[in-house]
Motif scaffolding. Structure first.
Motif, PDB file in Angstrom:
ATOM      1  N   ARG A  19       2.411  67.670  29.860  1.00  0.00           N
ATOM      2  CA  ARG A  19       3.277  66.559  29.482  1.00  0.00           C
ATOM      3  C   ARG A  19       2.918  65.353  30.335  1.00  0.00           C
ATOM      4  NH1 ARG A  19       9.747  66.195  30.535  1.00  0.00           N
ATOM      5  NH2 ARG A  19      10.140  64.246  29.542  1.00  0.00           N
ATOM      6  N   LEU A  20       2.540  64.284  29.662  1.00  0.00           N
ATOM      7  CA  LEU A  20       2.245  63.031  30.341  1.00  0.00           C
ATOM      8  C   LEU A  20       3.471  62.127  30.311  1.00  0.00           C
ATOM      9  CD1 LEU A  20      -1.302  62.209  28.912  1.00  0.00           C
ATOM     10  CD2 LEU A  20      -0.693  63.633  30.870  1.00  0.00           C
ATOM     11  N   SER A  21       3.632  61.368  31.376  1.00  0.00           N
ATOM     12  CA  SER A  21       4.711  60.383  31.444  1.00  0.00           C
ATOM     13  C   SER A  21       4.123  59.027  31.756  1.00  0.00           C
ATOM     14  CB  SER A  21       5.718  60.752  32.541  1.00  0.00           C
ATOM     15  OG  SER A  21       6.317  61.998  32.292  1.00  0.00           O
ATOM     16  N   CYS A  22       4.761  58.000  31.249  1.00  0.00           N
ATOM     17  CA  CYS A  22       4.359  56.628  31.532  1.00  0.00           C
ATOM     18  C   CYS A  22       5.617  55.822  31.853  1.00  0.00           C
ATOM     19  CB  CYS A  22       3.632  56.016  30.347  1.00  0.00           C
ATOM     20  SG  CYS A  22       3.262  54.250  30.552  1.00  0.00           S
ATOM     21  N   ALA A  23       5.722  55.429  33.103  1.00  0.00           N
ATOM     22  CA  ALA A  23       6.865  54.638  33.542  1.00  0.00           C
ATOM     23  C   ALA A  23       6.496  53.165  33.493  1.00  0.00           C
ATOM     24  CB  ALA A  23       7.274  55.044  34.951  1.00  0.00           C
ATOM     25  N   ALA A  24       7.312  52.403  32.799  1.00  0.00           N
ATOM     26  CA  ALA A  24       7.058  50.971  32.654  1.00  0.00           C
ATOM     27  C   ALA A  24       8.032  50.165  33.505  1.00  0.00           C
ATOM     28  CB  ALA A  24       7.194  50.564  31.192  1.00  0.00           C
ATOM     29  N   SER A  25       7.542  49.064  34.030  1.00  0.00           N
ATOM     30  CA  SER A  25       8.399  48.155  34.796  1.00  0.00           C
ATOM     31  C   SER A  25       7.965  46.723  34.505  1.00  0.00           C
ATOM     32  CB  SER A  25       8.313  48.450  36.289  1.00  0.00           C
ATOM     33  OG  SER A  25       6.983  48.294  36.750  1.00  0.00           O
ATOM     34  N   GLY A  26       8.801  45.798  34.926  1.00  0.00           N
ATOM     35  CA  GLY A  26       8.516  44.393  34.657  1.00  0.00           C
ATOM     36  C   GLY A  26       9.181  43.949  33.369  1.00  0.00           C
ATOM     37  N   ARG A  27       8.533  43.090  32.632  1.00  0.00           N
ATOM     38  CA  ARG A  27       9.112  42.507  31.419  1.00  0.00           C
ATOM     39  C   ARG A  27       8.920  43.430  30.221  1.00  0.00           C
ATOM     40  NH1 ARG A  27      10.205  37.063  31.741  1.00  0.00           N
ATOM     41  NH2 ARG A  27       9.749  36.763  29.523  1.00  0.00           N
ATOM     42  N   ILE A  28       9.349  44.662  30.405  1.00  0.00           N
ATOM     43  CA  ILE A  28       9.122  45.667  29.370  1.00  0.00           C
ATOM     44  C   ILE A  28       9.934  45.383  28.118  1.00  0.00           C
ATOM     45  CG2 ILE A  28      10.899  47.209  30.275  1.00  0.00           C
ATOM     46  CD1 ILE A  28       7.466  48.105  28.651  1.00  0.00           C
TER      47      ILE A  28
END
Length: 122
Positions: A19-28
């Motif tokens: 299972r891959l995860s992608c955490a986004a931050s900023g002007r998402i």
């Protein structure tokens, strides 16, 4: 600006799962769609799966029925559940964000993550 950080890659035997995860931050909030591309050694980067903020999904034919993409908007995180992995799934997997929707075209990607290696042993 948007920052994407992948995690969850590794080494797995054929038939296994990751299972891959992608955490986004900023002007998402400005990105309507997120998803995953992959690039195997000596091959071009290819689109794997994408999901819009509303939950619409798109999959490459090669992963349909084996991979599932999902997102948690509250956590700004996208997941890629990979089952029945094959040796040919070996690649660097990149998280991607697109402003208007999931076009499956690299040229439309606005932001990329650094990538995470997935290796499937046969």
């Amino acid at each position: 600006q948007v920052q994407l950080v992948e995690s969850g890659g590794g080494l797995v035997q054929a038939g296994g799962s990751l299972r891959l995860s992608c955490a986004a931050s900023g002007r998402i909030f400005s990105m309507n769609a997120m998803g995953w591309y992959r690039q195997a050694p000596g091959k071009q980067r290819e689109c794997v799966a994408g999901i819009t903020r509303g939950g619409s999904t798109n999959y490459a034919d090669s992963v349909k029925g084996r991979f599932t993409i999902s997102r948690d908007n509250a956590k700004n995180t996208v997941y890629l559940e990979m089952n029945c992995l094959k040796h040919e799934d070996t690649a660097v997997y990149y998280c991607a964000a697109e402003r208007w929707g999931w076009s499956t075209r690299q040229q439309s990607i606005d932001y990329w993550g650094q990538g995470t290696q997935v290796t499937v042993s046969s």
